[in-house]
Design a protein around this motif. Structure first.
Motif, PDB file in Angstrom:
ATOM      1  N   ASP A 260       0.820  -1.208   0.000  1.00 54.12           N
ATOM      2  CA  ASP A 260       0.000   0.000   0.000  1.00 54.12           C
ATOM      3  C   ASP A 260       0.856   1.260   0.000  1.00 54.12           C
TER       4      ASP A 260
ATOM      5  N   ASP B  35      -7.406  -6.499  -0.643  1.00 52.53           N
ATOM      6  CA  ASP B  35      -8.459  -5.478  -0.542  1.00 52.53           C
ATOM      7  C   ASP B  35      -9.856  -6.072  -0.538  1.00 52.53           C
TER       8      ASP B  35
ATOM      9  N   LYS C 298      -3.107  -7.548  -5.450  1.00 50.24           N
ATOM     10  CA  LYS C 298      -3.437  -6.157  -5.126  1.00 50.24           C
ATOM     11  C   LYS C 298      -3.947  -5.475  -6.392  1.00 50.24           C
TER      12      LYS C 298
END
Length: 506
Positions: free
Chosen positions: A51, A108, A177
């Protein structure tokens, strides 16, 4: 001598206690330092997340990701476009199918977990990034039996289950991701090996620790061996001398227990062993002697009929014997070949029983019924020789564990001997109860010279073998009876039944 043993035990306890204390101290020290190292590394990894580099991905600067920092030395990452085509790979190019994308751990979104409850039921969990969490109970056919997901599929394929298991129970962590690049959805798939590598370093540290401990153990053991060597070298040397004497002379080899008090049990067992070996050596010598006698007797029994067959055959071929005399000589040749065949077959049976791989087929058998059936089948042969039977067999069952085929050979050999070595018209008695079986006959007495040797191979006198006996029949009987854990003996005390073979069951 008791004090010496006490001092030796005290020394052993002291050194082993010292070794244990040092080992514990070293292990605790290394374990604490390694644990701190692992904790620091995991803290570092927890603060190093993909992230933190989303802006790099959104710019399309895929080669600027810190690969080792994020994924470890053996990790890698791939970039996929919206069509799941691999457009960048940090190492070799990997490809992924839509179903793989669905079940790779999505940081996520969701990830799946698979648990096996039993052979027929499995449980799948699907936690989401919100507060929801779904479960699926599936059977052995991978059909969904129960779920709280309204949009649940009715069936999971085996490929889906294999992927769930693979991606969530493997050593290295493969995760996905999602990010936006050029206003289109893209995917990063990374193999995170850094945690595994950290624990690998921990394993190395542990191995080094055990290596150090091993060195300490070995060093301590060397000291202990040195101390013990001084204390027990003298008694061990005496034991060694006794063993060396055994190589040349087995007689009178015993070690005095009083001289080797620390090794009392060893010397005791050594003396027991040498005594057993003496007995075995004596048995071996007797076996070799019996074997030589057996071979000599076989040679004798084979040589005479072979000589007759060879002589008569040559005389017929050379024309020395002519006319009706040829028929008589051919009859003699035939009789001798029958005898040779019987001798060879009997010796084959004896050798088979002696073979180490031979085994019996023991079955629970009613001896009363078994002997009756045998006598019924033997009746014609007995009647042909005018044999009178005196049968005393109980009406109740006498159950024993026997090999029926081999025990039949016992009955055959004993009764056939009675027929062969006596004139027609004798009486044969069969007596049976729960403790013994007696087979007796009213024929000729057995020579006292061979009564004690009657069950040994070729124990019969030469004239007996000349009359057609192989000298192995009763040896086979003895072998079979012994292997059944029964006992057999010869009784000649009865005035009418001059020969009685007594087989004792208990």
């Amino acid at each position: 001598m008791i004090k010496k043993r006490h001092r030796l035990l005290t020394t052993l306890i002291f050194y082993f206690s010292l070794l244990s204390i040092l080992s514990v101290i070293l292990f605790v020290f290394v374990n604490q330092n390694v644990a701190m190292f692992i904790s620091d590394r995991l803290w570092e990894f927890s603060n190093t997340s993909i992230d933190n580099y989303i802006h790099v991905l959104e710019k399309g600067e895929f080669d600027k990701l810190p690969e080792k920092r994020l994924f470890g030395d053996n990790g890698y990452y791939d970039i996929l476009d919206e069509n799941l085509n691999t457009i960048y790979s940090s190492k070799e190019v990997h490809t992924y199918s839509p179903i793989q994308i669905k079940y790779i751990y999505n940081v996520d979104d969701t990830f799946y977990s698979l648990y096996t409850l039993n052979d027929k039921i499995k449980l799948i969990f699907k936690p989401s990034n919100g507060d929801e969490e779904y479960y699926y109970v599936i059977n052995e056919k991978n059909e969904v039996l129960s779920t709280d997901d309204k949009n649940s599929p009715t069936h999971f394929s085996q490929e889906e289950l294999d992927l769930i298991y693979k991606y969530h129970y493997s050593t290295d962590n493969l995760y996905l991701k999602e990010f936006t690049y050029n206003n289109k959805k893209h995917y990063l798939i990374g193999l995170e090996a850094k945690i595994t590598e950290t624990y690998s370093k921990y394993d190395i540290a542990v191995k080094v620790t055990f290596a150090i401990l091993s060195i300490i153990y070995i060093s301590t053991m060397v000291i202990l061996v040195y101390i013990l060597n001084k204390k027990i070298n003298r008694p061990l040397y005496k034991l060694k001398e006794a063993i060396m004497k055994y190589e040349t002379n087995i007689d009178n080899i015993n070690v005095d227990d009083q001289d080797i008090s620390e090794l009392y049990e060893i010397t005791k067992q050594f003396n027991i062993l040498t005594n057993k070996l003496k007995k075995m050596d004596s048995i071996k010598k007797q076996y070799e002697e019996d074997r030589q006698i057996m071979l000599a007797n076989i040679s004798h029994d084979l040589k005479t009929p072979i000589t007759i067959i060879q002589g008569y055959s040559k005389a017929i071929v050379d024309g020395v014997i002519k006319g009706d005399e040829i028929i008589k000589k051919n009859k003699t040749i035939y009789d001798k070949t029958v005898y040779l065949n019987e001798l060879v077959n009997t010796f084959h049976e004896f050798s088979k029983l002696e073979h180490p791989e031979f085994s019996y087929d023991f079955k629970n058998t009613d001896m009363s019924e078994y002997i009756r059936e045998y006598l019924v089948n033997k009746y014609d042969d007995l009647e042909a020789h005018k044999i009178t039977l005196d049968i005393d067999i109980p009406e109740t069952s006498v159950n024993l564990m026997i090999d029926k085929n081999q025990f039949k050979r016992v009955l055959e050999n004993i009764i056939n001997n009675a027929i062969k070595y006596n004139e027609d018209g004798i009486t044969i008695k069969i007596f049976l109860n729960k403790s013994k079986l007696v087979i007796a006959n009213s024929g000729n007495k057995i020579d006292k010279k061979i009564i004690k040797e009657i069950f040994k191979p070729f124990s019969m006198a030469d004239e007996s073998r000349g009359s057609g006996g192989s000298g192995l029949g009763l040896a086979i009987v003895k072998k079979i009876i012994d292997d059944h854990n029964f006992k057999i003996s010869l009784d000649t005390s009865n005035n009418f039944y001059k020969v009685s073979f007594v087989i004792t069951f208990k």
